[in-house]
Design an enzyme around this catalytic site. Structure first.
Site, PDB file in Angstrom:
ATOM      1  N   ASN A   7      23.978 -29.512 -12.251  1.00  0.00           N
ATOM      2  CA  ASN A   7      22.572 -29.247 -11.963  1.00  0.00           C
ATOM      3  C   ASN A   7      21.983 -28.626 -13.354  1.00  0.00           C
ATOM      4  OD1 ASN A   7      20.080 -27.804 -11.477  1.00  0.00           O
ATOM      5  ND2 ASN A   7      20.225 -28.285  -9.291  1.00  0.00           N
ATOM      6  N   GLU A  34      17.926 -31.903 -11.215  1.00  0.00           N
ATOM      7  CA  GLU A  34      17.014 -31.011 -11.697  1.00  0.00           C
ATOM      8  C   GLU A  34      16.269 -30.985 -13.210  1.00  0.00           C
ATOM      9  OE1 GLU A  34      15.418 -26.618 -10.106  1.00  0.00           O
ATOM     10  OE2 GLU A  34      17.509 -27.266  -9.729  1.00  0.00           O
ATOM     11  N   ASP A 147      23.936 -32.367  -6.361  1.00  0.00           N
ATOM     12  CA  ASP A 147      23.388 -31.095  -5.768  1.00  0.00           C
ATOM     13  C   ASP A 147      22.920 -31.359  -4.350  1.00  0.00           C
ATOM     14  OD1 ASP A 147      22.364 -28.615  -4.728  1.00  0.00           O
ATOM     15  OD2 ASP A 147      20.840 -28.492  -6.570  1.00  0.00           O
ATOM     16  N   ASN A 149      22.670 -29.407  -1.989  1.00  0.00           N
ATOM     17  CA  ASN A 149      21.842 -28.128  -1.093  1.00  0.00           C
ATOM     18  C   ASN A 149      22.203 -27.922   0.212  1.00  0.00           C
ATOM     19  OD1 ASN A 149      19.893 -26.758  -2.980  1.00  0.00           O
ATOM     20  ND2 ASN A 149      18.779 -28.642  -3.140  1.00  0.00           N
ATOM     21  N   ASP A 218      27.238 -28.111  -4.700  1.00  0.00           N
ATOM     22  CA  ASP A 218      27.372 -29.370  -5.420  1.00  0.00           C
ATOM     23  C   ASP A 218      28.627 -29.974  -5.145  1.00  0.00           C
ATOM     24  OD1 ASP A 218      25.153 -28.826  -7.755  1.00  0.00           O
ATOM     25  OD2 ASP A 218      26.435 -26.780  -7.190  1.00  0.00           O
ATOM     26  N   ASP A 247      21.673 -21.951 -13.267  1.00  0.00           N
ATOM     27  CA  ASP A 247      22.271 -21.233 -12.205  1.00  0.00           C
ATOM     28  C   ASP A 247      23.249 -22.004 -11.403  1.00  0.00           C
ATOM     29  OD1 ASP A 247      20.371 -23.022 -11.148  1.00  0.00           O
ATOM     30  OD2 ASP A 247      19.134 -21.304 -10.166  1.00  0.00           O
ATOM     31  N   HIS A 248      23.387 -23.138 -11.841  1.00  0.00           N
ATOM     32  CA  HIS A 248      24.833 -23.982 -11.213  1.00  0.00           C
ATOM     33  C   HIS A 248      25.784 -23.901 -12.444  1.00  0.00           C
ATOM     34  CE1 HIS A 248      22.737 -26.277  -7.802  1.00  0.00           C
ATOM     35  NE2 HIS A 248      21.853 -25.452  -8.461  1.00  0.00           N
TER      36      HIS A 248
END
Length: 259
Positions: A7, A34, A147, A149, A218, A247-248
């Protein structure tokens, strides 16, 4: 063969990070999520110069997914998760690469929960479950990755008691994920590391990365036809520490070649 998911949290804004990681890690297949870029703004030339073919499903400001392949052709199957013709969010793309079906997905976050966004997430999970079951019935090598989530278990989150009411960790979401896995899929990372604390995401706030206060959201789900080919898996944890990074962190598996 090395297959990765990442991501990128904005493919153009973080392009130097992505290109640096591609050169360092040299994955054969990469799924990106993303993108935060419309279809005509994907950095195709830079990706090609890095040695990768690409297909992508872009969307202005939010969402967006892509599949990259090094020295391999990408045969697109679909760029829409079946089950809702009115869903315009760019969260899914599916392709055939070297005899393997690659499903790149960016599952909805779902917050705040309860609410419309959470209901959309649950419906999306149901559609994914139906598609996953169809793909399993084909009896061919398939990977679902991206991802999700979804925080599957308490082992997959720092201080799980703080996430009880979050859409990533609510019982309905965890059950839906577990039900998909129970169809016959294998969670590659957790299978290889059944008891280790492994994270793939760290918030930008409160020094989460420095404190290793993360989440594992993930994932790689492998069909039975490919699980015996699994060699290793890992998280490129250090990439999260680079300047202007996502941030991943990238997550990867290594498998024996199918063909």
């Amino acid at each position: 063969m090395k297959i990765a998911t990442y991501n990128v949290n904005g493919v153009n804004g973080r392009l130097p990070v992505l290109l640096r990681w591609l050169e360092e890690a040299a994955p054969d297949i990469v799924c990106l999520q993303e993108l935060k870029a419309p279809q005509d703004k994907f950095p195709e030339k830079a990706i090609l110069n890095a040695g990768y073919n690409a297909i992508w499903n872009g969307q202005k400001q939010w969402n967006g997914v892509a599949i990259l392949a090094r020295n391999m052709e990408i045969e697109e199957i679909t760029r829409a998760l079946p089950g809702d013709n009115d869903d315009i969010q760019s969260r899914y793309i599916e392709a055939l690469i070297n005899g393997v079906v690659i499903v790149c997905l960016y599952l909805p976050n779902g917050n705040p929960a309860p609410g419309p966004k959470f209901e959309y997430k649950l419906k999306w999970l149901k559609r994914l479950s139906d598609r996953a079951e169809t793909l399993l019935s084909l009896k061919i090598p398939v990977l679902l990755l991206g991802d999700f989530n979804v925080i599957p278990t308490e082992l997959d989150v720092y201080k799980p008691e703080k996430w009880i009411n979050d859409a990533l960790f609510r019982p309905e979401v965890r059950k839906a994920f577990k039900d998909i896995v129970s169809q016959g899929w294998t969670d590659a990372v957790r299978t290889l590391y059944p008891t280790e604390k492994i994270y793939t995401f760290w918030d930008y706030f409160r020094n989460a990365y420095q404190r290793n206060a993360g989440l594992r959201i993930d994932h790689f789900l492998l069909s039975p036809e490919i699980i015996k080919k699994l060699i290793s898996a890992g998280v490129d944890h250090h990439v999260r520490g680079w300047e202007k990074t996502s941030d991943h962190a990238p997550v990867w598996i290594q498998i024996d070649k199918i063909n």
